[in-house]
Design an enzyme around this catalytic site. Sequence first.
Site, PDB file in Angstrom:
ATOM      1  N   GLU A 190       0.810  -1.217   0.000  1.00 17.48           N
ATOM      2  CA  GLU A 190       0.000   0.000   0.000  1.00 17.48           C
ATOM      3  C   GLU A 190       0.847   1.273   0.000  1.00 17.48           C
ATOM      4  OE1 GLU A 190      -2.902  -0.751  -0.599  1.00 17.48           O
ATOM      5  OE2 GLU A 190      -3.143  -2.755   0.204  1.00 17.48           O
ATOM      6  N   ASP A 353      -2.132  -1.198  -9.667  1.00 16.95           N
ATOM      7  CA  ASP A 353      -2.256  -2.619  -9.349  1.00 16.95           C
ATOM      8  C   ASP A 353      -2.263  -3.369 -10.677  1.00 16.95           C
ATOM      9  OD1 ASP A 353      -4.533  -2.497  -6.501  1.00 16.95           O
ATOM     10  OD2 ASP A 353      -2.357  -2.556  -6.609  1.00 16.95           O
TER      11      ASP A 353
END
Lengths: 537, 234
Positions: A190, A353
């Site tokens: 993250e 991502d």
Amino acid sequence: MSEKGYLSLVLHAHLPFVRHPEYEDFLEEDWFYEAITETYLPLLDMMTRLVTEKVRFRLTMSLTPPLCAMLSDPLLQGRYRRYLYRLIELADREVHRTKDQPAFHPSAVMYQRKLQRCRQLYDDWYRGNLLQAFRQLQDEGVLEIITCSATHGYLPLMTQRQAARAQIRVAVDDYQRHFGRRPRGIWLPECAYNPGDDVLLQENGIRFFYLEAHGLLYGRPRPRFGVYAPVYCPSGVAAFSRDMESAQQVWSADTGYPGDSRYREFYRDVGYDLDYEYIKPYLHTDGVRRNIGLKYYKITGRVPLNAKQPYHPDEARDLAATHAGNFMFNRQKQVEHLFGLLKRKPIIVSMYDAELFGHWWYEGPDFLEFLFRKLHYDQKDIRTITPSEYLAENPNNQVLQPEMSSWGDKGYHEVWLNGSNDWIYRHLHKAAELMIDLAERYPSASGIRERALNQAARELYLAQSSDWAFLMSVGTATSYAQKRTREHLDRFLRLNDQIRRDAIDENFLAEVERRDTIFPQLDYRVFRVAQRDVALT
Amino acid sequence: MDHSSSHTFSDNAEKEKFAIDAAEFPINGTAQLPESYGDNRLVILPRDPHWFFAYWEFTADRARQLTDDQGHPVWDRGTLVLRVYDLSAGEPRGIEGSPFFDIDVTPREARKWYVHVERSGHSYLCELGIRLPDGRFFALLRSNRIRLPVGRVSDKTDSEWMAVGESPDQQDERFKKLAEGVEQINRSGSAEFAKGMAQRWEFLKSVFSGSSPALSSGQFMASVGTPSEEEPKP
């Protein structure tokens, strides 16, 4: 080189470690099979094709240890094949079923072709070993693979630094095992960073990591080049930071490319649309309708599901090419503007991502391929680059202390620390404390005790996976996430108790070893505060 | 999330799976974690520039042993408070003389708290204890120390990296251009995307009118494409 700037595309490929040998057929394993089919194989295919055709490109990918563990797991490889063959069978039937339906037949043919390609790649070319395929591309020099913490553990919320250190160490060792060298860079889960985390990276020879934009922009002193050049932390580790413009163009579910009405609609799936008896063999054994992965409708606009229009593969592909051209044009303008402003070639870091490309945005891999081709053939302002190449060519960078940050919603830790998931931390911290104590207490265990200690470490790592807190926060698969957290912590606590009482239940141990198989070479001594180098086997 | 008539069917399927599981393996699928670990500890975790999270546990013994100078227990004589010490930004400094504020912990059984602070970028440390009506405070637990981020651009510029011939105002202007859109940052990430997809899903469900036999709102469980609560969890 005559370029005015650099583009560094970074794809973070991660899935939580989901492997359930205790069930013949497990729903959440589908996340993995879908990602292989729609993202990893198409990306490998694309990169190999570009290399063959001598189209110059550079890509950076993080392949997290849990993902690597799953990709190299024989049970999951076998299950993937089973999944793929069933899907191919369905695709074949679909081609037949739609042969008189011109609105749907082209899509059916497309799926058949693409799935056959997956089979050819997976079985014939790669023989089930996708990690080897990624490694070869890295050895070719077109792909830089970076690591991530052992089980995507959220480092800023690990109060015991030794636990954070253990996440990094195991990741580095695991990377070495799969890719034959030590990782130069890391993707912090993250992009969650707390000042001082970089010291742990430096201890393990890692040279760079990534930050969300404000992690750098709010750093001290101010970054001279904004996010358009990396900086060195006081520890010497470099930090690259994200360009928001290129992020917005892709990420935004509303205004980004993926939301265009001509792209494939995710929520109209044959698992729901088709006749139940026909589709039932392709559902899970519980017979509940769910996404299978073949979809015939396009987004169309803000219309109800039953008003979606049929998908046209060619139209969508052309659109992907247009969007790639648009993306490239915007980057050219951006680079030109920044070069004038900074008097230095900017590096634009575009981080996503990996699963966005192919799984959520079906046409994403096409977009990427068009982009790389256009960058190669149609312009000279921008050179794609890997972070290691950039640092080798530009070793002189500003030193500053970045600020605590993440790329999660609101930019800090709230997604992983709120009413839905804050209960986990007292347990994770306690477990980490106990594990560190166990490692100190039994520095030279062997036999069954060593097995139990290693397995306890595994359970702790699996409990620390930040995916569980994330899922609880987003409100998806919540009970699965809660169950995983509780189970791993419970297994850890039981092993901890048994080890200390010198009463290890061998059946129990064997059973958890059979289920929780991540990091087969794990050595629990990685939790010892007084670090001695642990030899890799 | 919707509940649907298919819920019963999937419930049974789920139970069946557990039945097989329990018979074959000693692993229990419904693990319970301890209520507490018998420790005396207070831990604080940073969350963002203006918030941190505190959790604690303490033993009944520890509470009983908390006494004043005369040796009298104080547990029942005052308010349980979380005392938050604001340690100056960056400087290593103890709690002596540091400004603080108290949060009354109610109910007394609470074991966690989200603390809001006005000034970002400072370091904090907490104590949990009893404050008597006369103001005297007796600490039960002391926390670790954390620092919260500043949440804005630093006022410190770097002389080594200044552009030659540029005035401070020009530097500021240039930096503003570079930092443009940083407020937008939190709109573009995986959590935001996941929420966006979930919202789109909610929208689709809400405008859903009429259905083909194969579709019913209760069966559209997959928000963001991963299984929802109602889907059976083997």
